[in-house]
Write a protein that holds these residues in place. Structure first.
Motif, PDB file in Angstrom:
ATOM      1  N   LEU A 364       0.826  -1.211   0.000  1.00  0.00           N
ATOM      2  CA  LEU A 364       0.000   0.000   0.000  1.00  0.00           C
ATOM      3  C   LEU A 364       0.861   1.261   0.000  1.00  0.00           C
ATOM      4  CD1 LEU A 364      -2.903  -0.930   2.453  1.00  0.00           C
ATOM      5  CD2 LEU A 364      -2.930  -0.887  -0.042  1.00  0.00           C
ATOM      6  N   LEU A 365       2.031   1.170   0.621  1.00  0.00           N
ATOM      7  CA  LEU A 365       2.950   2.320   0.596  1.00  0.00           C
ATOM      8  C   LEU A 365       3.381   2.646  -0.828  1.00  0.00           C
ATOM      9  CD1 LEU A 365       5.377   1.934   3.656  1.00  0.00           C
ATOM     10  CD2 LEU A 365       3.817   3.837   3.187  1.00  0.00           C
ATOM     11  N   VAL A 366       3.581   1.625  -1.641  1.00  0.00           N
ATOM     12  CA  VAL A 366       3.942   1.847  -3.051  1.00  0.00           C
ATOM     13  C   VAL A 366       2.810   2.592  -3.763  1.00  0.00           C
ATOM     14  CG1 VAL A 366       4.439   0.717  -5.250  1.00  0.00           C
ATOM     15  CG2 VAL A 366       5.480  -0.150  -3.135  1.00  0.00           C
ATOM     16  N   ILE A 367       1.576   2.177  -3.495  1.00  0.00           N
ATOM     17  CA  ILE A 367       0.419   2.863  -4.097  1.00  0.00           C
ATOM     18  C   ILE A 367       0.348   4.309  -3.628  1.00  0.00           C
ATOM     19  CG2 ILE A 367      -2.105   2.896  -4.223  1.00  0.00           C
ATOM     20  CD1 ILE A 367      -2.005  -0.171  -3.955  1.00  0.00           C
ATOM     21  N   TRP A 368       0.549   4.500  -2.326  1.00  0.00           N
ATOM     22  CA  TRP A 368       0.551   5.870  -1.803  1.00  0.00           C
ATOM     23  C   TRP A 368       1.666   6.702  -2.448  1.00  0.00           C
ATOM     24  CZ3 TRP A 368      -2.955   8.699   0.203  1.00  0.00           C
ATOM     25  CH2 TRP A 368      -3.943   8.175   1.045  1.00  0.00           C
ATOM     26  N   ALA A 369       2.818   6.109  -2.642  1.00  0.00           N
ATOM     27  CA  ALA A 369       3.938   6.836  -3.251  1.00  0.00           C
ATOM     28  C   ALA A 369       3.590   7.303  -4.655  1.00  0.00           C
ATOM     29  CB  ALA A 369       5.180   5.939  -3.279  1.00  0.00           C
ATOM     30  N   THR A 375       0.587  13.877  -7.498  1.00  0.00           N
ATOM     31  CA  THR A 375      -0.388  14.918  -7.135  1.00  0.00           C
ATOM     32  C   THR A 375       0.198  16.106  -6.382  1.00  0.00           C
ATOM     33  OG1 THR A 375      -0.950  13.664  -5.127  1.00  0.00           O
ATOM     34  CG2 THR A 375      -2.316  13.288  -7.090  1.00  0.00           C
ATOM     35  N   VAL A 376       1.323  15.926  -5.694  1.00  0.00           N
ATOM     36  CA  VAL A 376       1.904  17.044  -4.931  1.00  0.00           C
ATOM     37  C   VAL A 376       3.389  17.160  -5.249  1.00  0.00           C
ATOM     38  CG1 VAL A 376       0.229  16.812  -3.050  1.00  0.00           C
ATOM     39  CG2 VAL A 376       2.410  15.595  -2.918  1.00  0.00           C
ATOM     40  N   LYS A 377       3.998  18.246  -4.793  1.00  0.00           N
ATOM     41  CA  LYS A 377       5.425  18.445  -5.027  1.00  0.00           C
ATOM     42  C   LYS A 377       6.225  17.327  -4.350  1.00  0.00           C
ATOM     43  CE  LYS A 377       5.174  23.478  -5.561  1.00  0.00           C
ATOM     44  NZ  LYS A 377       5.505  23.446  -7.002  1.00  0.00           N
ATOM     45  N   TRP A 378       7.389  17.032  -4.928  1.00  0.00           N
ATOM     46  CA  TRP A 378       8.154  15.866  -4.504  1.00  0.00           C
ATOM     47  C   TRP A 378       8.524  15.901  -3.024  1.00  0.00           C
ATOM     48  CZ3 TRP A 378      12.961  16.174  -2.355  1.00  0.00           C
ATOM     49  CH2 TRP A 378      13.652  17.379  -2.520  1.00  0.00           C
ATOM     50  N   TYR A 379       8.837  17.116  -2.502  1.00  0.00           N
ATOM     51  CA  TYR A 379       9.272  17.182  -1.110  1.00  0.00           C
ATOM     52  C   TYR A 379       8.103  16.941  -0.157  1.00  0.00           C
ATOM     53  CZ  TYR A 379       8.086  22.072  -2.260  1.00  0.00           C
ATOM     54  OH  TYR A 379       7.485  23.224  -2.728  1.00  0.00           O
TER      55      TYR A 379
END
Length: 431
Positions: A364-369, A375-379
Motif C-alpha cells: 500500500l505504501l507503493v500505491i501511496w507513493a 499529485t503534490v510536489k516531490w518534497y
C-alpha cells in the motif's frame, strides 16, 4: 534441481529486510540481552520458549542477520499454496507423536532435513515445547531437539562444534499489540563437547541429558512461575512488586518479577496459611481491578489525576495525526481487527497484526507513493511517505494512549482499589 530450504534466496533476503524492520517496530521496545553469548564457530540450534504463537520465531529471526530455518506443525502446510509460502519463508513442517503413528515417518524425514540444514552450517530454530501457551512457565521439552542435535553431531563429526542456545522470551503482555519484549539469551550448550566427554552414556541418556539442559537453560532466562492453581495470583503479585519500575526498563522489571516470585515461593514453602491468604487477596483484587478497567500502571502512580490530565492533553494535541494515520491505514487496521475477531486463540492476534502490516502495508505504501508523487510536489510527497512508514503502529499507539488515559481517570476515583494495591505491595515487601 529445486533450491534447498537453507540456500540463499535474493527475493527472500529482500523480504527479510522489510520483515525485520516491522518486527522491531511491532513492539514499543524490543531488547536482546546476551547477543555476545551466541557462538560463531559452529552451527546453532536456537531453543526459545513458545508463549506467543508466530511472534516467537519472528523475534528469533530478527535477532541478527544470519540465515535461520524454522519448523512448524505439519497441519498448517495442508494446502499447497500455504506450503509454498511457508517453504519460501524457510519454515519446515514437523509431525508430532500426537498427530498419529502414520505421520511418524514424515517426522523422521523432518529430522533428517533438520540435520542437513545444520550440516550446511545454517542456524536452526526449534520451539521445543511443541505448542504455544501464553503463560510465564515452560512445558516439557520435546525429544525432537535432542534427536536433531545428536543426529547433526553424528554427521558433522566430533571436531565441529554444535550448539544449542536456550532463550527466554519475556513479553510484558501477550495480547496487547505494540507492547515490550525482552529476549534473554542463555549460555550455549556445546552438544559436541558434551557427547564426546561422555562416551559411556547411552544415546537415550545423552538425549535425556540434552532435554534437561535445554529446559534448565530456558528457565534461567524466564520470569518462571510454576504451573499450578496459583499461577494467576502469583503473576498479579509479581507485577505489583515490580510496579515502581518504568515499563520501559525491561531488565529492571525482569529482575524484580523474578525476585518477587522467588519470595512468594519461599513463603509457600515456609508458611502455607499466610501464602494462601495472600493469594486469596491477590485473586480478589485482580478480579475487581479488571472489572473496573484499571491498569496496574495506573495504580502504581502517586498522582493518577495529574497523569490523566497530561494524557488527555497529549491525546487532544495528537488527535489530528491520529486521524491522519487511521484514515491512511484504514485497510490495514480494519483488516487486522476483522481477522483477529474470528480467531479464537488470543495468542495469535498479535501475530496476525504483525503479519498483515508486514505483508500488506509495504504494498500500500507503493500505491501511496505513486499517488503522492503524481499529485503534490516531490518534497511534500517524500515527507508524507516518511510519516506513513510507521502509521499503522501510530494507530495502535493512539488506541493505547486512550486506554491508559481512561484507566488513569478511573484510578483517580477508585480510592478503594488504590488502597488495596498499596496494602498488597506492603505485604509483599514484608515477606
Amino acid at each position: 534441481m529445486a533450491k534447498q530450504i537453507y540456500e540463499d534466496d535474493r527475493l527472500y533476503d529482500f523480504c527479510r529486510c522489510i520483515t525485520d524492520f516491522y518486527i522491531h517496530h511491532s513492539f514499543r521496545k524490543l531488547k536482546y540481552d546476551g547477543l555476545d553469548k551466541i557462538p560463531t564457530d559452529g552451527p546453532i540450534i536456537f531453543a526459545p520458549n513458545h508463549c506467543n504463537a508466530l511472534l516467537d520465531p519472528l523475534a528469533v529471526l530478527a535477532l541478527d542477520k544470519s540465515r535461520k530455518v524454522f519448523v512448524a506443525r505439519a497441519d498448517i502446510f495442508a494446502k499447497p499454496a500455504i506450503h509454498r509460502i511457508l517453504t519460501f519463508l524457510k519454515i519446515m513442517p514437523i509431525n508430532r507423536r500426537r498427530d498419529g503413528i502414520r505421520n511418524m515417518t514424515k517426522a523422521e524425514e523432518t529430522i533428517e532435513k533438520s540435520i542437513e540444514v545444520l550440516n550446511n552450517h545454517v542456524n536452526f530454530c526449534i520451539l521445543c515445547e511443541g505448542t504455544h501457551r501464553a503463560m510465564h512457565s515452560l512445558l516439557p521439552i520435546g525429544k525432537g531437539i535432542a534427536r536433531v542435535a545428536c543426529g547433526a553431531h553424528a554427521k558433522l563429526g566430533p571436531d565441529t562444534p554444535l550448539y544449542i542456545v536456550p532463550m527466554g522470551l519475556d513479553y510484558a503482555d501477550y495480547f496487547r499489540f505494540r507492547n515490550t519484549l525482552l529476549v534473554k539469551i542463555g549460555d550455549p550448550i556445546n552438544v559436541a563437547s558434551y557427547i564426546e566427554e561422555h562416551p559411556d552414556r547411552s544415546e537415550h541418556d545423552i538425549m535425556e541429558d540434552i532435554r534437561n539442559m535445554v529446559g534448565d537453560g530456558i528457565r534461567e532466562q524466564l520470569v518462571y512461575i510454576p504451573d499450578d492453581d496459583e499461577y494467576e495470583p502469583t503473576w498479579e503479585l509479581s507485577r505489583i512488586a515490580s510496579g515502581h519500575i518504568s515499563p520501559m526498563n525491561l531488565d529492571g522489571r525482569f529482575d524484580a518479577n523474578r525476585e518477587a516470585i522467588a519470595k512468594i515461593e519461599r513463603l509457600r514453602a515456609t508458611d502455607e496459611g499466610r501464602a494462601a491468604g495472600l493469594f486469596g487477596k491477590a485473586r480478589a483484587f485482580a478480579k475487581d481491578r479488571k472489572a473496573a478497567g484499571l491498569s496496574l500502571n495506573s495504580l502504581r502512580l502517586a498522582s493518577p489525576a495529574v497523569r490523566a490530565l497530561l494524557c488527555t492533553l497529549l491525546a487532544l494535541v495528537t488527535l489530528p495525526l491520529a486521524v491522519f494515520a487511521a484514515v491512511t491505514t484504514l485497510p490495514i487496521w480494519l483488516a487486522n481487527e476483522i481477522v483477529v475477531s474470528k480467531i479464537k486463540d488470543d495468542a495469535f492476534h498479535n501475530s496476525f497484526r504483525c503479519g498483515i502490516i508486514t505483508i500488506i502495508w509495504p504494498l500500500l505504501l507503493v500505491i501511496w507513493a505513486v499517488v503522492l508523487f503524481c499529485t503534490v510536489k516531490w518534497y511534500w510527497a517524500l515527507a508524507t511517505l516518511a510519516l506513513l512508514i510507521l502509521a499503522p503502529m501510530a494507530v495502535y499507539d493512539y488506541a493505547e494512549l486512550l486506554r491508559m488515559t481512561l484507566s488513569h481517570w478511573k484510578c483517580t476515583f477508585s480510592s478503594g482499589l488504590r488502597r488495596r494495591y498499596i496494602e498488597l505491595k506492603k505485604e509483599l515487601n514484608n515477606i
